[in-house]
Every structure is written in structure tokens, then in C-alpha cells.
Write a protein that holds these residues in place. Structure first.
Motif, PDB file in Angstrom:
ATOM      1  N   LEU A 173       0.639  -1.451   0.068  1.00 38.04           N
ATOM      2  CA  LEU A 173       0.141  -0.257  -0.068  1.00 38.04           C
ATOM      3  C   LEU A 173       1.066   1.561   0.277  1.00 38.04           C
ATOM      4  CD1 LEU A 173      -2.650  -0.756   2.534  1.00 38.04           C
ATOM      5  CD2 LEU A 173      -3.214  -0.603   0.292  1.00 38.04           C
ATOM      6  N   PHE A 174       0.752   2.334  -1.117  1.00 41.55           N
ATOM      7  CA  PHE A 174       0.912   3.457  -0.546  1.00 41.55           C
ATOM      8  C   PHE A 174       0.294   4.517  -0.487  1.00 41.55           C
ATOM      9  CE2 PHE A 174       4.169   0.692  -3.150  1.00 41.55           C
ATOM     10  CZ  PHE A 174       5.303   1.377  -3.470  1.00 41.55           C
ATOM     11  N   ALA A 175       0.407   5.749   0.200  1.00 40.35           N
ATOM     12  CA  ALA A 175      -0.185   7.078   1.163  1.00 40.35           C
ATOM     13  C   ALA A 175       0.427   8.071  -0.154  1.00 40.35           C
ATOM     14  CB  ALA A 175      -0.174   6.753   2.293  1.00 40.35           C
ATOM     15  N   LEU A 212       3.872  -6.403  -8.673  1.00 36.40           N
ATOM     16  CA  LEU A 212       3.747  -6.423  -7.929  1.00 36.40           C
ATOM     17  C   LEU A 212       2.528  -5.646  -7.607  1.00 36.40           C
ATOM     18  CD1 LEU A 212       5.028  -7.349  -4.941  1.00 36.40           C
ATOM     19  CD2 LEU A 212       5.235  -4.352  -4.352  1.00 36.40           C
ATOM     20  N   PRO A 213       1.401  -6.463  -6.651  1.00 38.96           N
ATOM     21  CA  PRO A 213       0.467  -6.173  -6.583  1.00 38.96           C
ATOM     22  C   PRO A 213       0.513  -4.473  -5.431  1.00 38.96           C
ATOM     23  CG  PRO A 213      -0.006  -8.150  -5.928  1.00 38.96           C
ATOM     24  CD  PRO A 213       1.416  -7.864  -6.685  1.00 38.96           C
ATOM     25  N   VAL A 214       0.280  -3.587  -5.825  1.00 37.91           N
ATOM     26  CA  VAL A 214      -0.402  -2.355  -5.030  1.00 37.91           C
ATOM     27  C   VAL A 214      -0.781  -1.805  -5.582  1.00 37.91           C
ATOM     28  CG1 VAL A 214       1.185   0.145  -5.419  1.00 37.91           C
ATOM     29  CG2 VAL A 214       2.614  -2.073  -6.091  1.00 37.91           C
ATOM     30  N   VAL A 215      -1.503  -0.621  -4.129  1.00 37.28           N
ATOM     31  CA  VAL A 215      -3.095   0.178  -4.269  1.00 37.28           C
ATOM     32  C   VAL A 215      -2.023   1.025  -3.687  1.00 37.28           C
ATOM     33  CG1 VAL A 215      -4.926   0.704  -2.818  1.00 37.28           C
ATOM     34  CG2 VAL A 215      -4.697  -1.918  -3.836  1.00 37.28           C
ATOM     35  N   VAL A 216      -2.666   2.335  -4.298  1.00 40.41           N
ATOM     36  CA  VAL A 216      -2.571   3.973  -3.993  1.00 40.41           C
ATOM     37  C   VAL A 216      -3.673   4.423  -2.654  1.00 40.41           C
ATOM     38  CG1 VAL A 216      -1.771   5.951  -4.264  1.00 40.41           C
ATOM     39  CG2 VAL A 216      -0.461   3.839  -5.672  1.00 40.41           C
ATOM     40  N   GLN A 217      -3.637   5.248  -1.853  1.00 37.48           N
ATOM     41  CA  GLN A 217      -4.445   6.075  -1.392  1.00 37.48           C
ATOM     42  C   GLN A 217      -3.936   7.085  -2.037  1.00 37.48           C
ATOM     43  OE1 GLN A 217      -4.049   4.739   2.516  1.00 37.48           O
ATOM     44  NE2 GLN A 217      -6.269   4.706   2.103  1.00 37.48           N
ATOM     45  N   TRP A 241      -5.835   2.484  -7.216  1.00 37.35           N
ATOM     46  CA  TRP A 241      -6.185   3.103  -6.151  1.00 37.35           C
ATOM     47  C   TRP A 241      -7.570   3.573  -5.871  1.00 37.35           C
ATOM     48  CZ3 TRP A 241      -9.354   7.342  -7.598  1.00 37.35           C
ATOM     49  CH2 TRP A 241      -9.399   7.119  -9.538  1.00 37.35           C
ATOM     50  N   VAL A 242      -7.492   3.982  -4.019  1.00 37.17           N
ATOM     51  CA  VAL A 242      -8.640   4.574  -3.304  1.00 37.17           C
ATOM     52  C   VAL A 242      -8.169   6.080  -3.013  1.00 37.17           C
ATOM     53  CG1 VAL A 242     -10.073   4.249  -1.822  1.00 37.17           C
ATOM     54  CG2 VAL A 242      -9.468   2.320  -3.106  1.00 37.17           C
TER      55      VAL A 242
END
Length: 222
Positions: A15-17, A34-39, A51-52
Motif C-alpha cells: 500500500l502506498f499513501a 507487484l500488487p499495489v494499491v495507492v491511497q 487506487w482509492v
């Protein structure tokens, strides 16, 4: 070192912020698979990465519209850093609300810091002594902007109505209490974790993009 560690198989996902535009770390991660989700929306990688983010442009548009609805006509803004999606989207919402005829001199560029808020408020007052509304891109900056306004003899909200963003704890304790945009960090975090788990479970699945709702919380500053 961090990019090497993350892309060498040591973690299942990340997770990245609030990354800043042009960060080499995010560029390497995006290419690694790489599985990544960005806030927050990752500028330059909005399509490639999941992203969210809060619907910040709409929130800013509605906040400034609220100021207009209160009878304010000379509305300035102090932005966040424009190499972040939050800084940029909140400015875009302000610009959409005030329209293309609004002078650029009503915009002061900030960087989330109290010092930038104070400097921005001072510059706006110098350029527009009859300023009667102010949208500030974060509550923390708004508190310092209010201090400058009050120090110049302006009453809040009688002379200048002020709206912040985030609905942080400081908004409740501001003097006067701050009208601001509420976003749920807890819901955003939970949604980010949900998406990341799905990406890990289904490698190669399409990125997901989620805009979270916001609401304006009305208090005494506007």
C-alpha cells in the motif's frame, strides 16, 4: 533499497499513501507487476495502478459553491503541493467553481505546511484586500490562514468565510470551529486493503479505481 526489496519477492503486495508525481519508487513498482494499491490518485499512473481516493475535485467544487451560496464573491484558495493528486484535484475543483474569469492572483500555492498557509494568506490579502471567502486545501493550513486573517483585523466569518478540507481533529478546536470537507480515512483504508487482497489472490487482474464520497461539515467559520 526499498524498491529492490519490494520487487525481489519479499512481499505479496504493498500500500502506498499520497505519492508525489515523478517518484522513481512508484515507477519501478508499476513496472514490476507487484500488487499495489495507492491511497490518492498516483499522478502519471492513474490507469496502470489501483487506487482509492476521495472525490476531491467534486468536494472542492461543492465547498467553494457553498461559499458562493453564502453570498461571498471574492473567494481565494491556498492549495496543497501541486505535484500531489490531492493538491491538484482540490485546486481543479476550486477553479471549476470560480470559473475561467477568476484572476489567478486569487490562488496561493501551498505545500501543506503552516508556514505556506501564513504566507499564502498574507499574499492573498495584499492582492485582494476585499477578499471575503477562502478555501484552504487542508484544515491544518486553514488554522494558520485564519490566524493571519484575524491578525489583519478580519472577522471570521463576518468579513472572510473560511472552509478547510479533511475534517481533522484540529477543525473542531479551531477558533472559530472550521467548516470543512469530511473524508473517511477508515473507509478508504478498508477499501484499499480489500482491493489489495483481491489483486494478490488474482495476479494479473485489472487495476481498480475507487472514488470515495465526501461531505461538507458546516461549523462557525463559514
Amino acid at each position: 533499497f526499498l524498491a529492490d526489496y519490494l520487487t525481489a519477492g519479499h512481499v505479496d503486495g504493498a500500500l502506498f499513501a499520497l505519492p508525489r508525481e515523478g517518484e522513481t519508487l512508484l515507477n519501478r513498482i508499476a513496472r514490476s507487476g507487484l500488487p499495489v494499491v495507492v491511497q490518492g490518485q498516483p499522478l502519471g499512473f492513474e490507469q496502470e495502478l489501483s487506487w482509492v481516493a476521495a472525490d476531491e475535485e467534486t468536494a472542492a467544487f461543492e465547498a467553494v459553491g457553498y461559499l458562493f451560496g453564502q453570498g461571498r464573491s471574492r473567494i481565494g484558495t491556498i492549495t496543497g503541493p501541486l505535484n500531489t493528486s490531492s493538491g491538484r484535484r482540490r485546486l481543479e475543483g476550486y477553479q471549476r467553481a470560480v470559473g475561467t474569469g477568476s484572476p489567478q492572483s486569487l490562488v496561493a500555492i501551498g505545500d501543506w505546511s503552516p508556514a505556506s498557509a501564513r504566507l499564502g494568506a498574507e499574499r492573498l490579502l495584499e492582492r485582494h484586500p476585499r477578499l471575503d471567502g477562502l478555501f484552504v486545501a487542508s484544515d491544518l493550513m486553514a488554522v494558520d490562514a485564519i490566524a493571519v486573517l484575524k491578525g489583519s483585523g478580519r472577522r471570521i466569518p463576518e468579513d472572510v468565510a473560511v472552509v478547510g478540507f479533511d475534517d481533522s481533529a484540529v477543525a473542531v478546536h479551531a477558533d472559530p470551529p472550521l467548516t470543512t470537507v469530511h473524508q473517511s480515512f477508515e473507509q478508504s483504508a478498508a477499501e484499499s486493503v480489500r482491493i489489495l487482497n483481491e489483486l494478490i489472490a488474482e495476479p494479473g487482474s485489472a487495476p481498480q479505481h475507487v472514488l470515495m464520497p465526501t461531505k461538507l461539515v458546516r461549523r462557525s467559520s463559514a
